[in-house]
Design a protein around this motif. Structure first.
Motif, mmCIF file in Angstrom:
data_model
loop_
_atom_site.group_PDB
_atom_site.id
_atom_site.type_symbol
_atom_site.label_atom_id
_atom_site.label_comp_id
_atom_site.label_asym_id
_atom_site.label_seq_id
_atom_site.Cartn_x
_atom_site.Cartn_y
_atom_site.Cartn_z
ATOM 1 N N CYS A 216 39.339 45.368 64.421
ATOM 2 C CA CYS A 216 39.166 45.403 62.965
ATOM 3 C C CYS A 216 39.996 44.356 62.231
ATOM 4 C CB CYS A 216 39.602 46.772 62.427
ATOM 5 S SG CYS A 216 38.656 48.167 63.030
ATOM 6 N N SER A 217 39.518 44.012 61.048
ATOM 7 C CA SER A 217 40.326 43.350 60.028
ATOM 8 C C SER A 217 40.344 44.246 58.801
ATOM 9 C CB SER A 217 39.751 41.975 59.676
ATOM 10 O OG SER A 217 38.428 42.092 59.157
ATOM 11 N N ASP A 218 41.309 43.993 57.902
ATOM 12 C CA ASP A 218 41.441 44.797 56.689
ATOM 13 C C ASP A 218 42.020 43.910 55.597
ATOM 14 O OD1 ASP A 218 41.492 46.890 54.918
ATOM 15 O OD2 ASP A 218 42.995 48.077 55.987
ATOM 16 N N CYS A 219 41.378 43.890 54.438
ATOM 17 C CA CYS A 219 41.769 42.977 53.370
ATOM 18 C C CYS A 219 41.397 43.595 52.023
ATOM 19 C CB CYS A 219 41.033 41.644 53.552
ATOM 20 S SG CYS A 219 41.479 40.348 52.389
ATOM 21 N N THR A 220 42.226 43.408 51.013
ATOM 22 C CA THR A 220 41.881 43.814 49.652
ATOM 23 C C THR A 220 42.180 42.659 48.704
ATOM 24 O OG1 THR A 220 42.461 46.125 50.115
ATOM 25 C CG2 THR A 220 42.199 45.507 47.807
ATOM 26 N N ARG A 221 41.227 42.396 47.817
ATOM 27 C CA ARG A 221 41.421 41.389 46.784
ATOM 28 C C ARG A 221 41.087 42.019 45.428
ATOM 29 N NH1 ARG A 221 43.951 39.611 50.210
ATOM 30 N NH2 ARG A 221 43.704 37.654 51.363
ATOM 31 N N THR A 222 41.880 41.661 44.426
ATOM 32 C CA THR A 222 41.658 42.110 43.055
ATOM 33 C C THR A 222 41.479 40.880 42.184
ATOM 34 O OG1 THR A 222 43.142 43.991 43.495
ATOM 35 C CG2 THR A 222 42.544 43.565 41.208
ATOM 36 N N LEU A 223 40.432 40.848 41.380
ATOM 37 C CA LEU A 223 40.136 39.675 40.566
ATOM 38 C C LEU A 223 39.628 40.105 39.201
ATOM 39 C CD1 LEU A 223 36.689 39.093 40.835
ATOM 40 C CD2 LEU A 223 37.498 38.994 43.184
ATOM 41 N N LEU A 224 39.376 39.126 38.366
ATOM 42 C CA LEU A 224 38.944 39.381 36.998
ATOM 43 C C LEU A 224 37.616 38.675 36.758
ATOM 44 C CD1 LEU A 224 39.909 40.780 34.392
ATOM 45 C CD2 LEU A 224 41.131 38.662 33.820
ATOM 46 N N PHE A 225 36.631 39.464 36.291
ATOM 47 C CA PHE A 225 35.319 38.882 36.008
ATOM 48 C C PHE A 225 35.266 38.494 34.529
ATOM 49 C CE2 PHE A 225 30.799 39.191 34.824
ATOM 50 C CZ PHE A 225 30.283 38.231 35.675
ATOM 51 N N GLY A 226 35.671 37.278 34.247
ATOM 52 C CA GLY A 226 35.708 36.816 32.865
ATOM 53 C C GLY A 226 36.973 37.276 32.162
ATOM 54 N N ASP A 227 37.538 36.422 31.370
ATOM 55 C CA ASP A 227 38.778 36.754 30.669
ATOM 56 C C ASP A 227 38.464 36.970 29.191
ATOM 57 O OD1 ASP A 227 41.314 37.043 29.733
ATOM 58 O OD2 ASP A 227 42.122 35.276 30.754
ATOM 59 N N ASP A 228 38.543 38.231 28.766
ATOM 60 C CA ASP A 228 38.232 38.557 27.367
ATOM 61 C C ASP A 228 39.482 38.573 26.487
ATOM 62 O OD1 ASP A 228 39.480 40.830 28.234
ATOM 63 O OD2 ASP A 228 37.753 42.150 28.029
ATOM 64 N N GLY A 229 40.600 38.103 27.043
ATOM 65 C CA GLY A 229 41.825 38.015 26.267
ATOM 66 C C GLY A 229 42.564 39.324 26.094
ATOM 67 N N ARG A 230 42.153 40.358 26.828
ATOM 68 C CA ARG A 230 42.770 41.673 26.667
ATOM 69 C C ARG A 230 43.430 42.160 27.961
ATOM 70 N NH1 ARG A 230 38.014 45.208 24.066
ATOM 71 N NH2 ARG A 230 36.896 44.219 25.801
ATOM 72 N N HIS A 231 43.896 41.223 28.786
ATOM 73 C CA HIS A 231 44.401 41.607 30.103
ATOM 74 C C HIS A 231 45.833 41.162 30.357
ATOM 75 C CE1 HIS A 231 40.054 42.135 30.799
ATOM 76 N NE2 HIS A 231 40.438 43.042 31.676
ATOM 77 N N ASP A 232 46.638 41.092 29.326
ATOM 78 C CA ASP A 232 48.020 40.660 29.511
ATOM 79 C C ASP A 232 48.785 41.601 30.438
ATOM 80 O OD1 ASP A 232 47.627 38.484 27.932
ATOM 81 O OD2 ASP A 232 48.624 39.302 26.153
ATOM 82 N N ASP A 233 48.646 42.915 30.239
ATOM 83 C CA ASP A 233 49.352 43.881 31.090
ATOM 84 C C ASP A 233 48.879 43.772 32.534
ATOM 85 O OD1 ASP A 233 50.790 44.791 28.940
ATOM 86 O OD2 ASP A 233 49.529 46.556 28.593
ATOM 87 N N PHE A 234 47.573 43.623 32.706
ATOM 88 C CA PHE A 234 47.024 43.474 34.050
ATOM 89 C C PHE A 234 47.591 42.228 34.732
ATOM 90 C CE2 PHE A 234 43.847 41.115 36.534
ATOM 91 C CZ PHE A 234 43.689 41.967 37.617
ATOM 92 N N LYS A 235 47.619 41.113 34.027
ATOM 93 C CA LYS A 235 48.094 39.865 34.619
ATOM 94 C C LYS A 235 49.571 39.954 35.001
ATOM 95 C CE LYS A 235 44.766 36.904 32.201
ATOM 96 N NZ LYS A 235 44.595 35.879 31.142
#
Length: 350
Positions: A216-235
Motif C-alpha cells: 500500500c501507499s497512503d497520502c492526504t492532500r488539502t487544497l483550495l478550489f478558488g480563492d474567494d478571499g475568505r480563507h485567512d484562518d485556513f491558510k
C-alpha cells in the motif's frame, strides 16, 4: 523445504506447527495472492495448500522454499493439523469458528499475532520497492487529477477519477476507499465520500492510496478550489500543519519511540494554539495492510528502526468549518526519515 521468513516466525512462536489462513499473512509468507489457502510450517519446512483454482499459478509464483499442494478435498483444518500438539495461530486475526475447531480437536493454541506484527513492521528491500512503486503511482495520479477538478463535480466523481488515474499509473487497486471531502465536510477526518458538488472557494481534502505488488501507499492532500478571499484562518492553519509535518521529517530518527514522534508534531501545534484540534495520532505503519505496526501515537512505546514504513499525517479539524491533513508515506533509512510520496505539499489553489 525451508523458507527463511516462515522458519523465522515459526521459531519465534515456538509451537509444533504454525498455521496461517488469513489472506494478508498468507501473502506475506508466500508472495501469492488468493482468496483461499492454508500455510503450514513445521520443523521440516513450509507447505502452502490451495484449491484447483489457484494451484497452477501458485506452483509458479510462491516464494522459494515453499512447497505447494492441493488442499485435500473434504478435509477440515483440524484434521490437517492432527499430527501436532501445539499450533501457532494468529488469534487476533482468526475467526472464532477456526479457533474453536482447533481447540476442540485437542490442540494447544499459541498466539502468533505478535510474531507476525513484529516481523512485518520492518520491510525488506523488495517490500520497500513495492511500496515506493505504489507511492509513485499515487503521486502521479494526484498530479493528473488536479487539472480535471471542475466546479460542479461531486466528491464521488473526483474520487473515481483519482482511482482511475492510480490504476492508469500502475496500481492494481486502492489501499482503502478514497476519501474526498469538499468544503465543511473536510472537518470530518474520515468523511464518507458522497454526492456533494464542488463550489468555488471550497476546501478540498483527499485521502488516497493504492496498491502495487500487494503493498500500500497512503497520502492526504488539502487544497483550495478558488480563492474567494475568505480563507485567512485556513491558510494560517495550513502553514502550521505543514510545518508540523516537516518537523517530523527533520527531527524523528531511529531509536525514538512512536510517542516521541507524535510529540514532535503535537507539541508544535499546541504551541500555536492548535493542539486541541489535532484529534488523531500522527501516524501508523503501512505495508500489505494500510494499518500495521508501528504506530506514532501518544501511547506508543514502539522503538523505530530502519526499514519501517509509516505515515506522517498531522491534521487539524474545526467542526462545521474546515479540516486540514497533510500526509506522506515515509520510511527510515540510515536513521532518518525519507519520504516515499513526493508530490508538492505547499498549498495548491486551483
Amino acid at each position: 523445504m525451508k523458507n527463511l521468513l516462515s522458519d523465522e516466525i515459526y521459531s519465534a512462536v515456538g509451537a509444533d506447527a504454525l498455521v496461517v489462513t488469513q489472506e494478508d499473512l498468507r501473502f506475506y509468507l508466500t508472495g501469492f495472492q488468493s482468496s483461499f489457502g492454508v500455510v503450514v510450517v513445521d520443523g521440516s519446512g513450509t507447505k502452502f495448500y490451495t484449491d484447483s483454482r489457484y494451484l497452477e499459478a501458485a506452483k509458479k509464483s510462491v516464494k522459494q522454499g515453499i512447497t505447494t499442494e492441493e488442499y485435500p478435498k473434504g478435509t477440515k483444518l483440524a484434521e490437517l493439523l492432527r499430527a501436532y500438539g501445539s499450533v501457532g495461530l494468529a488469534v487476533g486475526k482468526a475467526n472464532a469458528a477456526e479457533y474453536i475447531a482447533i481447540r476442540e480437536a485437542g490442540h494447544e493454541v499459541v498466539d502468533s499475532t505478535s510474531a507476525f506484527a513484529q516481523a512485518m513492521a520492518v520491510k525488506s528491500s523488495g517490500e520497500l520497492q513495492s511500496i515506493k512503486a505504489a507511492c509513485v503511482a499515487a503521486d502521479e495520479a494526484f498530479i493528473a487529477l488536479l487539472p480535471q477538478i471542475k466546479e460542479g463535480m461531486t466528491e464521488n466523481e473526483a474520487a473515481a477519477l483519482l482511482e482511475y488515474e492510480m490504476r492508469r499509473h500502475g496500481a492494481s487497486g486502492t489501499s482503502f476507499a478514497t476519501i474526498c471531502a469538499f468544503g465543511a465536510h473536510s472537518s470530518v477526518p474520515h468523511h464518507e465520500t458522497g454526492s456533494s458538488p464542488l463550489k468555488f472557494g471550497d476546501i478540498v481534502l483527499i485521502d488516497f492510496g493504492c496498491k502495487v505488488g500487494g503493498y500500500c501507499s497512503d497520502c492526504t492532500r488539502t487544497l483550495l478550489f478558488g480563492d474567494d478571499g475568505r480563507h485567512d484562518d485556513f491558510k494560517k492553519a495550513y502553514a502550521r500543519v505543514l510545518e508540523a509535518h516537516m518537523l517530523v521529517k527533520e527531527k524523528f530518527t531511529c531509536g525514538m519511540t512512536g510517542r516521541e514522534g507524535d510529540a514532535i508534531a503535537r507539541g508544535y501545534l499546541e504551541e500555536h494554539g492548535l493542539g486541541r484540534y489535532f484529534t488523531h495520532s500522527l501516524g501508523h505503519g503501512i505495508g500489505i495492510n494500510i494499518h500495521e505496526l508501528p504506530n506514532l501515537s501518544p501511547g506508543s512505546e514502539q522503538v523505530f528502526e530502519n526499514g519501517m514504513v509509516f505515515s506522517d499525517e498531522p491534521g487539524v479539524y474545526f467542526e462545521g468549518q474546515f479540516g486540514i491533513r497533510i500526509e506522506d508515506t515515509v520510511t527510515l533509512r540510515d536513521g532518518k526519515v525519507v519520504s516515499l510520496t513526493d508530490s508538492d505539499k505547499s498549498l495548491v489553489i486551483l
